[in-house]
Design a protein around this motif. Structure first.
Motif, mmCIF file in Angstrom:
data_model
loop_
_atom_site.group_PDB
_atom_site.id
_atom_site.type_symbol
_atom_site.label_atom_id
_atom_site.label_comp_id
_atom_site.label_asym_id
_atom_site.label_seq_id
_atom_site.Cartn_x
_atom_site.Cartn_y
_atom_site.Cartn_z
ATOM 1 N N HIS A 151 0.828 -1.213 0.000
ATOM 2 C CA HIS A 151 0.000 0.000 0.000
ATOM 3 C C HIS A 151 0.859 1.259 0.000
ATOM 4 O O HIS A 151 0.419 2.319 -0.469
ATOM 5 N N HIS A 152 2.103 1.165 0.490
ATOM 6 C CA HIS A 152 3.010 2.311 0.404
ATOM 7 C C HIS A 152 3.361 2.582 -1.066
ATOM 8 O O HIS A 152 3.391 3.732 -1.513
ATOM 9 N N ALA A 153 3.632 1.516 -1.804
ATOM 10 C CA ALA A 153 3.945 1.662 -3.228
ATOM 11 C C ALA A 153 2.751 2.232 -3.985
ATOM 12 O O ALA A 153 2.905 3.059 -4.895
ATOM 13 N N GLN A 154 1.562 1.786 -3.624
ATOM 14 C CA GLN A 154 0.352 2.300 -4.261
ATOM 15 C C GLN A 154 0.194 3.795 -3.983
ATOM 16 O O GLN A 154 -0.195 4.563 -4.870
ATOM 17 N N GLU A 155 0.509 4.206 -2.760
ATOM 18 C CA GLU A 155 0.469 5.631 -2.412
ATOM 19 C C GLU A 155 1.437 6.423 -3.289
ATOM 20 O O GLU A 155 1.109 7.494 -3.799
ATOM 21 N N ASN A 156 2.644 5.864 -3.443
ATOM 22 C CA ASN A 156 3.659 6.559 -4.241
ATOM 23 C C ASN A 156 3.187 6.789 -5.668
ATOM 24 O O ASN A 156 3.250 7.915 -6.182
ATOM 25 N N ILE A 157 2.712 5.735 -6.314
ATOM 26 C CA ILE A 157 2.358 5.873 -7.728
ATOM 27 C C ILE A 157 1.108 6.731 -7.912
ATOM 28 O O ILE A 157 0.960 7.401 -8.939
ATOM 29 N N GLY A 158 0.245 6.762 -6.910
ATOM 30 C CA GLY A 158 -0.926 7.631 -6.986
ATOM 31 C C GLY A 158 -0.549 9.103 -7.014
ATOM 32 O O GLY A 158 -1.288 9.938 -7.559
#
Length: 328
Positions: free
Chosen positions: A297-304
């Motif tokens: 979910h951290h990676a998802q936050e980044n790409i968002g």
């Protein structure tokens, strides 16, 4: 695999085109060494998943270092890219030489160890991790020039260099026909010292990319610790002793956190995405950032973060409130 529809930026004056966010890989250290021990050990399968999601979301470069687990982070990153069968040009690698208690000769002596740790992958950006060593800037840049001439690395960067040292590094490289690509420094909405100590102005003047580390101040800018201060008790490592995590620190920074929450609701995103978006757009293309990700979910936050833009009015309002609560 990579979403190439997202705009890329030039790294300094180099030919490299990078996404406005890279993935910081300190957390891939497998819990090894004094520096790597800051993070708990991650399974390789989890590292693979984070790298895969980051690439799919448009992030095309990864920042690691010799000091991160004594090469464990480099190896874990390389293994992930091999497991995912990623072409080298779609996953650029930045790593760093550790200067403490060493001289410039170590740069050329140890480069093959770095390449081995990265399993033979290209070092697209090789950085001096910090300015304290037994050698001066000229000797270090002369060694970097040698690596460039021998095609061991593609570009040169520094980290934590002040304005004078950054200018000197660029000058030495230019005398050999190259230039300094980047300076990796601490920069966030709560730490804006590079705006007043000459580093940012010099970077803009010379065309050097600023790579911002700790862009979320170890999670403070997410607002989760303001909403639930009890979470601070569960933090492991030295960050829990930072003034930002103290009651007084939380109170001081609350106006900024509240504003980030307001804009998060306005744009339908998270507070961390607002903080990162401001960082990579407020100074045009000069600043990029390397948030980490220890969970998917951290990676998802980044790409968002890469999928929307704040208006100038939004950024100016954030700037104003940030100035009242941050370090200058």
């Amino acid at each position: 695999m990579t979403d190439t529809s997202l705009p890329l930026r030039k790294l300094g004056h180099s030919n490299l085109k990078i996404s406005a966010l890279g993935l910081g890989c300190w957390q891939f250290s497998k819990g090894k060494g004094l520096v790597g021990g800051f993070w708990p050990e991650m399974k390789q399968e989890d590292i693979d998943a984070i790298v895969k999601l980051s690439l799919e979301g448009g992030i095309n470069w990864f920042d690691t270092a010799e000091a991160y687990g004594k090469g464990e982070s480099e190896t874990a990153l390389a293994e992930a890219l091999n497991n995912l069968e990623v072409e080298e040009e779609k996953a650029l690698i930045a790593t760093k030489w550790w200067p403490l208690l060493r001289g410039a000769g170590s740069i050329t002596i140890t480069i093959d160890k770095r390449i081995k740790a990265l399993q033979g992958k290209t070092i697209d950006l090789y950085q001096i991790h910090q300015p304290f060593s037994f050698s001066g800037v000229k000797a270090e840049m002369d060694a970097m020039n040698e690596l460039l001439e021998n095609n061991k690395i593609k570009n040169v960067g520094v980290s934590n260099f002040n304005e004078a040292k950054m200018r000197e590094a660029d000058q030495v490289l230019k005398s050999a026909g190259y230039s300094l690509a980047s300076n990796q420094v601490k920069y966030s909405l709560l730490d804006r010292r590079i705006e007043t100590n000459g580093v940012l102005d010099a970077a803009k003047e010379l065309g050097i990319t600023i790579i911002a580390y700790s862009p979320l101040e170890q999670g403070i800018l997410s607002g989760k610790f303001h909403k639930n201060p009890e979470m601070i008790k569960n933090i492991s490592g030295p960050r829990k002793y930072s003034n930002l995590f103290k009651k007084s620190g939380l109170e001081k920074t609350r106006p900024l956190i509240d504003l980030l929450e307001k804009f998060a609701e306005k744009h339908g995103v998270s507070q961390t995405q607002i903080a990162l978006n401001w960082l990579i757009h407020f100074h045009g293309d000069t600043v990029v950032a390397i948030p980490g990700a220890s969970k998917l979910h951290h990676a998802q936050e980044n790409i968002g973060t890469l999928q929307f833009s704040l208006s100038k009015e939004d950024m100016d309002e954030i700037d104003l409130v940030s100035r009242a609560v941050s370090k200058f």
